[in-house]
Design a protein around this motif. Sequence first.
Motif, mmCIF file in Angstrom:
data_model
loop_
_atom_site.group_PDB
_atom_site.id
_atom_site.type_symbol
_atom_site.label_atom_id
_atom_site.label_comp_id
_atom_site.label_asym_id
_atom_site.label_seq_id
_atom_site.Cartn_x
_atom_site.Cartn_y
_atom_site.Cartn_z
ATOM 1 N N CYS A 24 -14.623 1.328 -9.449
ATOM 2 C CA CYS A 24 -13.924 0.040 -9.544
ATOM 3 C C CYS A 24 -14.871 -1.091 -9.929
ATOM 4 O O CYS A 24 -14.428 -2.235 -10.089
ATOM 5 N N CYS A 70 -13.761 2.742 -2.705
ATOM 6 C CA CYS A 70 -13.018 3.845 -3.327
ATOM 7 C C CYS A 70 -13.295 5.135 -2.559
ATOM 8 O O CYS A 70 -14.250 5.861 -2.885
ATOM 9 N N HIS A 400 -8.173 8.970 -5.261
ATOM 10 C CA HIS A 400 -6.788 8.616 -5.542
ATOM 11 C C HIS A 400 -6.638 7.142 -5.887
ATOM 12 O O HIS A 400 -5.758 6.766 -6.671
ATOM 13 N N SER A 401 -7.501 6.306 -5.311
ATOM 14 C CA SER A 401 -7.401 4.869 -5.559
ATOM 15 C C SER A 401 -7.824 4.496 -6.978
ATOM 16 O O SER A 401 -7.594 3.378 -7.417
ATOM 17 N N CYS A 402 -8.424 5.432 -7.691
ATOM 18 C CA CYS A 402 -8.804 5.224 -9.089
ATOM 19 C C CYS A 402 -7.911 6.136 -9.939
ATOM 20 O O CYS A 402 -8.168 7.351 -10.032
ATOM 21 N N LEU A 434 -1.930 9.072 0.743
ATOM 22 C CA LEU A 434 -2.811 8.286 -0.118
ATOM 23 C C LEU A 434 -2.044 7.251 -0.928
ATOM 24 O O LEU A 434 -2.633 6.267 -1.390
ATOM 25 N N GLU A 435 -0.753 7.459 -1.123
ATOM 26 C CA GLU A 435 0.056 6.457 -1.807
ATOM 27 C C GLU A 435 0.217 5.206 -0.944
ATOM 28 O O GLU A 435 0.404 4.100 -1.455
ATOM 29 N N SER A 437 -2.102 4.388 1.664
ATOM 30 C CA SER A 437 -3.374 3.866 2.143
ATOM 31 C C SER A 437 -4.527 4.542 1.419
ATOM 32 O O SER A 437 -4.478 5.756 1.149
ATOM 33 N N ARG A 438 -5.565 3.775 1.084
ATOM 34 C CA ARG A 438 -6.731 4.355 0.432
ATOM 35 C C ARG A 438 -7.425 5.371 1.331
ATOM 36 O O ARG A 438 -7.890 6.407 0.870
#
Length: 507
Positions: A24, A70, A400-402, A434-435, A437-438
């Motif tokens: 990020c 991340c 997942h956050s990326c 993961l959708e 929360s990171r």
Amino acid sequence: MAGNKSCTIVEYFGGDDGYRCGYCKNEKGNFSHGMWSHTMTVQDYQDLIDRGWRRSGKYVYKPIMNKTCCPQYTIRCHALKFQPSKSHKKILKKMSKFLSKGELPKGQDDGEPMDSVCEEAGPREPSKACHSEVKCAAITDIQKVVAECPAITEVQEEAADAAPAGSETSRKDSVSLDGRTTATAPKPGVGADASRPPCRKAKDLRKERRLQKEQMRHDADGVSSIVSPTPPTPTQTNQPKPLEDFITESLPDNSTHCLEVRLVRSNPPCPQFKASFDASYQVYKLYQMAIHKDPPDKPSESQFRRFLCDSPLEAEYSLDGPEVGYGSFHQQYWLDGRIVAVGVIDILPTCVSSVYLYYHPDFASLSLGSYSALREITFTRQLQKQSPKLSYYYLGFYIHSCPKMRYKGQYRPSELLCPETFVWVPIERCLPQLENSRYARFNQDLDAGDVRVLKDVGRALVLYRRTVMPYAAYSRKRKGSSDETEVQQYAGLVGQECAERILLYRA
């Protein structure tokens, strides 16, 4: 491993400071614990990656999952159960079309990013004093301390040369994975002859004749040992076609281009690795500039050596292990006699672990990131035939956050490592969390904890003044020592088995 006398020696750095995130681009949002590993056994590294650690060169790091920007979850694919998806088949067909007709697909690649080299994670230089003690630590010291501390797991001194002597070493150092020749005789009852079906397709017979011709050509050129993949067996009509068949079909008999995949040991570097070093480095430099937008002076040779060639893993061999042995390798993709891509991998007791992949940007449209992953899964399946417990393919970290890093979840069946209990959970059960929360704990048993945590920090092994001892003995020698909190943190991160085997350097 059996027949090897080695040990793991590390320096622990903690994880208080934030570093630049390669995903990020947050300048101070990347937090991780780190260790410099002077030497490491493959079993210790296997246990560490099963607790969320990963190496970049000799630097071994573990993201602080509930703090880093991340979160990076260790992901593995069950190689034996893997079936290629439609997109994977499309990539293999694209490669087949290129090799047979010589036409590169139009446009750029499919946008499949690869992991960043972990230079932003803050790898620090090892202590010079520790380096000296690692080289000079006497085997008599280690044996003496172990004898006085029978409760501690036995520690063995690192051998100067763990690999078998003579021609066997060179035979295993460079391996072609495309079945170009068959210089290595199969084990009795295990080789291709023993498993060959009674009926064979004409296409298979033509392929065998072509391989025999290639063998004669390679023998004349002096190519060293080869491990050829097991010939694909006819599949039942009600069974899906195995990955090996798709790979074979992507390498047409009469083709414009010739693609060969060679496995060369990078540590200790074998002659074939040394001979191809410059060509490999040039591909890496072009890749970093084109894909990661590095300035021309950044992808230096020293950086390349440090992050992608240096490894703490020594060559290890075992009677029940793969013929090529364990340790660190480069899987080189040679197109018409030149290197176009390199996959950096580690062969460990239960898995093949992907470290990094770089390729010539001229061939980005071939989706070489995904293609190499499919080849590495196939390679894992080949090794499993020699070593039954080696059945997983580790893809590094799933982020997942990326969104651009979610492609690793496409290799099914796959599992993510729970960051709190270190149990493996199917990715399908993890994605909904993961959708939302990171950071997520995947283990649904709220009462479950880390069953491998070291409860008594005094049992952790340390290396102090060239002598190995449990931390309890070290703290008595160093009256008033203030590092117990740090050692306790380290022991909790590596787990009981590793804390009682790995030597933690103390100045």
